[in-house]
Structures are given as C-alpha cells and as structure tokens.
Write an enzyme that holds these catalytic residues in place. Structure first.
Site, PDB file in Angstrom:
ATOM      1  N   GLU A   1      -1.392  21.358 -48.387  1.00 40.89           N
ATOM      2  CA  GLU A   1       0.013  21.300 -48.772  1.00 40.89           C
ATOM      3  C   GLU A   1       0.539  22.683 -49.134  1.00 40.89           C
ATOM      4  OE1 GLU A   1       0.310  17.504 -50.855  1.00 40.89           O
ATOM      5  OE2 GLU A   1       1.793  18.473 -52.125  1.00 40.89           O
TER       6      GLU A   1
ATOM      7  N   GLU B   1       9.511  12.063 -62.298  1.00 45.58           N
ATOM      8  CA  GLU B   1       9.771  12.090 -60.852  1.00 45.58           C
ATOM      9  C   GLU B   1      11.274  11.945 -60.579  1.00 45.58           C
ATOM     10  OE1 GLU B   1       7.974  12.591 -58.040  1.00 45.58           O
ATOM     11  OE2 GLU B   1       6.085  12.976 -59.078  1.00 45.58           O
TER      12      GLU B   1
ATOM     13  N   GLU C   1       1.164  10.487 -56.997  1.00 40.88           N
ATOM     14  CA  GLU C   1       0.996  10.459 -55.542  1.00 40.88           C
ATOM     15  C   GLU C   1       1.766   9.298 -54.909  1.00 40.88           C
ATOM     16  OE1 GLU C   1       0.101  13.139 -54.599  1.00 40.88           O
ATOM     17  OE2 GLU C   1      -2.055  13.543 -54.580  1.00 40.88           O
TER      18      GLU C   1
ATOM     19  N   ASP D   1       8.654  22.315 -55.550  1.00 41.57           N
ATOM     20  CA  ASP D   1       7.463  21.512 -55.321  1.00 41.57           C
ATOM     21  C   ASP D   1       6.223  22.388 -55.158  1.00 41.57           C
ATOM     22  OD1 ASP D   1       6.726  18.862 -55.431  1.00 41.57           O
ATOM     23  OD2 ASP D   1       6.430  18.731 -53.282  1.00 41.57           O
TER      24      ASP D   1
HETATM   25  C1  HMH Z   1       7.083  16.229 -57.732  1.00 40.78           C
HETATM   26  N1  HMH Z   1       5.362  14.607 -57.134  1.00 40.78           N
HETATM   27  C2  HMH Z   1       5.917  15.789 -56.898  1.00 40.78           C
HETATM   28  N2  HMH Z   1       5.470  16.603 -55.933  1.00 40.78           N
HETATM   29  C3  HMH Z   1       4.412  16.228 -55.174  1.00 40.78           C
HETATM   30  N3  HMH Z   1       3.990  17.066 -54.204  1.00 40.78           N
HETATM   31  C4  HMH Z   1       3.804  14.971 -55.381  1.00 40.78           C
HETATM   32  C5  HMH Z   1       4.318  14.191 -56.387  1.00 40.78           C
HETATM   33  C6  HMH Z   1       2.664  14.471 -54.556  1.00 40.78           C
HETATM   34  O1  HMH Z   1       1.698  15.396 -54.287  1.00 40.78           O
END
Ligand code: HMH
Length: 232
Positions: A99, A221, A151, A58
């Site tokens: 983040e 996703e 998001e 991520d």
């Molecule tokens: C795979 N999708 C993924 N990572 C993230 N951090 C977000 C969405 C949302 O920011």
C-alpha cells in the site's frame, strides 16, 4: 453467546454508526460518479495546500498503522492459542508494505508531493488513538477488534463502489479495487473469525472495552472521510 458471534451482534446493535462509516457521503459520491472530476487535479492541488488530500492523509495514517499492526502481531505471537493468527496479521503487514508503494506511485502520477503533507487534526486524533492501542497492557481481544474494524470499514466502503450499478469514475477504480477486492474481503473475514474467537473468551470488562474501541474506530473513520469536505 449467540451463534453469529459477538461482532455481528455489535454491528447490528450499532448499525447507524456502522453504516455512517461504511456508506459515508464521500464514498457514495464515488460510487454514484457525482464526485467532481472536471477539476479533479486542481482540487488535488488545493487539497494538498490545505493539507486535506485524502491519499496524502491516508499515507500518513498507514505509516502509523504499520507499527500498530506490528504490535498486534507481537501480541498474537505471545498470547494467541492459535498459530494461524500471526500468519493472518503478517499477511496484513505485507499488504501494508504494498500500500505504501502504491501511495508513492499515486503521488507521482498526480504530481503531488507526499513529503510535505500537513497532518489534519482528525488524522492526528486517529494516529494518537492507534498509539494508545500499542501499549503492551491493551488486551489482545481489544486490539484485534480494532484491527478488524479499521480494515473492514475500508473494505465495505470500497467494495460498495464496485457493486453492480456503480458509476465509479475510472480514475478511482484502482483505489477501489485495492480495498474493495475479494482478496481483501477474505482477509477481513479471517480477522473477524479471530476477533470473535477472542471475544467469546473475554471477561465482561474486557468485552466492554472492546465494544467501546469498536465504536471509537467507527467515529474516527467517519471523521477521516469528513476530511473530504475540506473542513477543519
Ligand atoms: C483511514 N482506515 C483508513 N485508512 C486505511 N488505509 C484503512 C483503514 C485500511 O488499511
């Protein structure tokens, strides 16, 4: 156009895929507390070696997501008839900066390096898709639909882990609160409002493109969560 807007219509129309992305087995295992924690740290290390550590993946994703969000910001400042669009996207960029710091802090906490995480194939596909959306020719309504979907899948997934009756392991609550929070939910609703406004004015061909983009985000996703199985 229906009074609920284009987005709600699409979510209803593609509910199976949408639910597949927002209620993935990996997320359900967090919510039910059935995620294997006894050997979590060992699993983390193994996952790092296999290049599938999700936080590491991520982190890579978010680093690619920042220029994508910046490209949406640029399009908002050029194309939008509403100044508040740029403010909404800018606040999203600010949370992405936050983040990235959090990922670094998590990596340190679990004693796992972020520097040599191997990019997983699914993640590579996702990053390549983001890159294709950054082209100047891609319409504002299309990229905004993508931003909303990316998001919102995260928000709906992690807020589910915080809903009543959850058995989410305390170690994962912080991660769930990051994306499942009411504040992030409010942000996603702002994105949805803007996406709906753009889509309602879009010509048919552009609308079709945005719908295909929405479906592609859902697939990507799901493939992202699928990495938690450790498969290829
Ligand atoms: C795979 N999708 C993924 N990572 C993230 N951090 C977000 C969405 C949302 O920011």
């Amino acid at each position: 156009v229906e009074k609920n807007g284009v987005i709600d219509r699409w979510v209803k129309k593609h509910l199976v895929l949408y639910t597949g992305a927002t209620r993935h087995p990996f997320i359900l295992s967090i919510r039910d507390g059935t995620i294997d924690f006894s050997s979590f740290k060992r699993w983390l290390w193994l996952a790092v070696l296999m290049g599938i550590w999700l936080t590491g993946q991520d982190y890579i994703f978010v680093r690619e997501f920042v220029p994508f969000a910046a490209s949406v910001l640029l399009k908002a400042s050029k194309n939008s008839d509403d100044n508040s669009d740029t403010e909404v996207v800018l606040s999203g960029l600010a949370s992405l900066s936050d983040e990235i710091s959090w990922f670094k802090q998590e990596a340190a906490k679990w004693d796992v390096p972020l520097s040599d995480v191997i990019v997983h194939k699914s993640n590579q596909n996702y990053c390549r898709f983001l890159e294709s959306l950054m082209l100047p020719a891609v319409e504002y309504s299309v990229v905004f639909t993508a931003l909303w979907a990316i998001e919102t899948v995260y928000q709906e997934s992690f807020s589910h882990c915080l809903e009543d009756g959850n058995k989410t392991p305390p170690e994962l609550l912080e991660a769930c609160q990051r994306w499942g929070s009411e504040g992030f939910g409010e942000f996603c609703r702002s994105l949805k409002k803007i996406a709906n406004r753009c889509l309602e004015k879009a010509p048919d061909e552009e609308l079709k493109k945005a719908e295909v983009t929405f479906l592609r985000v859902l697939e990507l996703e799901i493939e992202f969560w699928d990495m938690s199985h450790g498969g290829p």
